[in-house]
Design a protein around this motif. Structure first.
Motif, PDB file in Angstrom:
ATOM      1  N   UNK A   1       0.817  -1.218   0.000  1.00  0.00           N
ATOM      2  CA  UNK A   1       0.000   0.000   0.000  1.00  0.00           C
ATOM      3  C   UNK A   1       0.847   1.263   0.000  1.00  0.00           C
ATOM      4  N   UNK A   2       2.149   1.119   0.183  1.00  0.00           N
ATOM      5  CA  UNK A   2       2.995   2.306   0.327  1.00  0.00           C
ATOM      6  C   UNK A   2       3.011   3.168  -0.937  1.00  0.00           C
ATOM      7  N   UNK A   3       2.996   2.545  -2.089  1.00  0.00           N
ATOM      8  CA  UNK A   3       3.010   3.325  -3.326  1.00  0.00           C
ATOM      9  C   UNK A   3       1.751   4.177  -3.455  1.00  0.00           C
ATOM     10  N   UNK A   4       0.610   3.613  -3.110  1.00  0.00           N
ATOM     11  CA  UNK A   4      -0.648   4.368  -3.179  1.00  0.00           C
ATOM     12  C   UNK A   4      -0.629   5.533  -2.186  1.00  0.00           C
ATOM     13  N   UNK A   5      -0.114   5.279  -0.993  1.00  0.00           N
ATOM     14  CA  UNK A   5      -0.034   6.334   0.026  1.00  0.00           C
ATOM     15  C   UNK A   5       0.895   7.449  -0.446  1.00  0.00           C
ATOM     16  N   UNK A   6       2.013   7.059  -1.048  1.00  0.00           N
ATOM     17  CA  UNK A   6       2.960   8.066  -1.536  1.00  0.00           C
ATOM     18  C   UNK A   6       2.376   8.873  -2.693  1.00  0.00           C
ATOM     19  N   UNK A   7       1.604   8.231  -3.559  1.00  0.00           N
ATOM     20  CA  UNK A   7       0.963   8.959  -4.661  1.00  0.00           C
ATOM     21  C   UNK A   7      -0.048   9.973  -4.127  1.00  0.00           C
ATOM     22  N   UNK A   8      -0.773   9.607  -3.068  1.00  0.00           N
ATOM     23  CA  UNK A   8      -1.697  10.557  -2.448  1.00  0.00           C
ATOM     24  C   UNK A   8      -0.933  11.729  -1.842  1.00  0.00           C
ATOM     25  N   UNK A   9       0.178  11.437  -1.188  1.00  0.00           N
ATOM     26  CA  UNK A   9       0.998  12.499  -0.607  1.00  0.00           C
ATOM     27  C   UNK A   9       1.535  13.424  -1.690  1.00  0.00           C
ATOM     28  N   UNK A  10       1.916  12.848  -2.834  1.00  0.00           N
ATOM     29  CA  UNK A  10       2.412  13.669  -3.934  1.00  0.00           C
ATOM     30  C   UNK A  10       1.328  14.613  -4.409  1.00  0.00           C
ATOM     31  N   UNK A  11       0.117  14.097  -4.571  1.00  0.00           N
ATOM     32  CA  UNK A  11      -0.996  14.940  -5.015  1.00  0.00           C
ATOM     33  C   UNK A  11      -1.234  16.083  -4.028  1.00  0.00           C
ATOM     34  N   UNK A  12      -1.174  15.778  -2.739  1.00  0.00           N
ATOM     35  CA  UNK A  12      -1.341  16.810  -1.722  1.00  0.00           C
ATOM     36  C   UNK A  12      -0.226  17.841  -1.763  1.00  0.00           C
ATOM     37  N   UNK A  13       1.004  17.381  -1.967  1.00  0.00           N
ATOM     38  CA  UNK A  13       2.146  18.301  -2.022  1.00  0.00           C
ATOM     39  C   UNK A  13       2.058  19.203  -3.247  1.00  0.00           C
ATOM     40  N   UNK A  14       1.645  18.642  -4.379  1.00  0.00           N
ATOM     41  CA  UNK A  14       1.509  19.442  -5.604  1.00  0.00           C
ATOM     42  C   UNK A  14       0.399  20.475  -5.433  1.00  0.00           C
ATOM     43  N   UNK A  15      -0.706  20.068  -4.820  1.00  0.00           N
ATOM     44  CA  UNK A  15      -1.817  20.999  -4.590  1.00  0.00           C
ATOM     45  C   UNK A  15      -1.364  22.143  -3.677  1.00  0.00           C
ATOM     46  N   UNK A  16      -0.637  21.811  -2.603  1.00  0.00           N
ATOM     47  CA  UNK A  16      -0.134  22.843  -1.692  1.00  0.00           C
ATOM     48  C   UNK A  16       0.840  23.779  -2.407  1.00  0.00           C
ATOM     49  N   UNK A  17       1.679  23.233  -3.246  1.00  0.00           N
ATOM     50  CA  UNK A  17       2.625  24.054  -4.010  1.00  0.00           C
ATOM     51  C   UNK A  17       1.886  25.022  -4.934  1.00  0.00           C
ATOM     52  N   UNK A  18       0.866  24.527  -5.599  1.00  0.00           N
ATOM     53  CA  UNK A  18       0.093  25.383  -6.494  1.00  0.00           C
ATOM     54  C   UNK A  18      -0.600  26.504  -5.720  1.00  0.00           C
ATOM     55  N   UNK A  19      -1.121  26.191  -4.543  1.00  0.00           N
ATOM     56  CA  UNK A  19      -1.772  27.208  -3.714  1.00  0.00           C
ATOM     57  C   UNK A  19      -0.769  28.271  -3.273  1.00  0.00           C
TER      58      UNK A  19
END
Length: 122
Positions: free
Chosen positions: A95-113
């Motif tokens: 499950x680690x890859x899925x968790x990391x992909x979610x974290x990436x999406x969150x980090x990209x969203x925060x960066x865009x904000x």
């Protein structure tokens, strides 16, 4: 001829003993464990990569797992996924890859904000 052979054997055994002593000294005077608590996580990555290039000081697998532990505490998700891809898949949580992909999406969203908030300043 026998004397030369004995001299060669003695020299090679002395070289091996010298290499072992040198290795022991390297480990004894290694300052990584001393300075590591005072470094930012991002400063540890080049240090660990340097140690990975030094054969014999530490086990390669141990350094890789230390690097992964540090990476998990950062937003360097792509780099973490890259390192996980090079490991044996049986040693990794599925499950680690899925968790990391979610974290990436969150980090990209925060960066865009944050970029949007800083845009008027630029």
């Amino acid at each position: 001829p026998q004397q030369r052979r004995k001299m060669a054997e003695k020299a090679s055994s002395g070289t091996m003993a010298g290499q072992e002593q040198e290795q022991e000294l390297r480990v004894k005077y290694d300052l990584v464990s001393t300075i590591a608590p005072y470094l930012d996580l991002h400063m540890m990555f080049p240090l660990i990569q340097y140690l990975q290039g030094r054969e014999g000081m530490y086990k390669e697998k141990d350094l890789t797992y230390v690097l992964l532990d540090f990476l998990r505490a950062t937003n360097m998700v792509d780099y973490t996924l890259e390192i996980l891809g090079g490991l044996d898949q049986s040693e990794i949580d599925p499950n680690e890859e899925a968790v990391l992909n979610e974290r990436r999406d969150g980090a990209v969203k925060e960066l865009e904000e944050l970029e949007a908030m800083c845009a008027p300043l630029l």
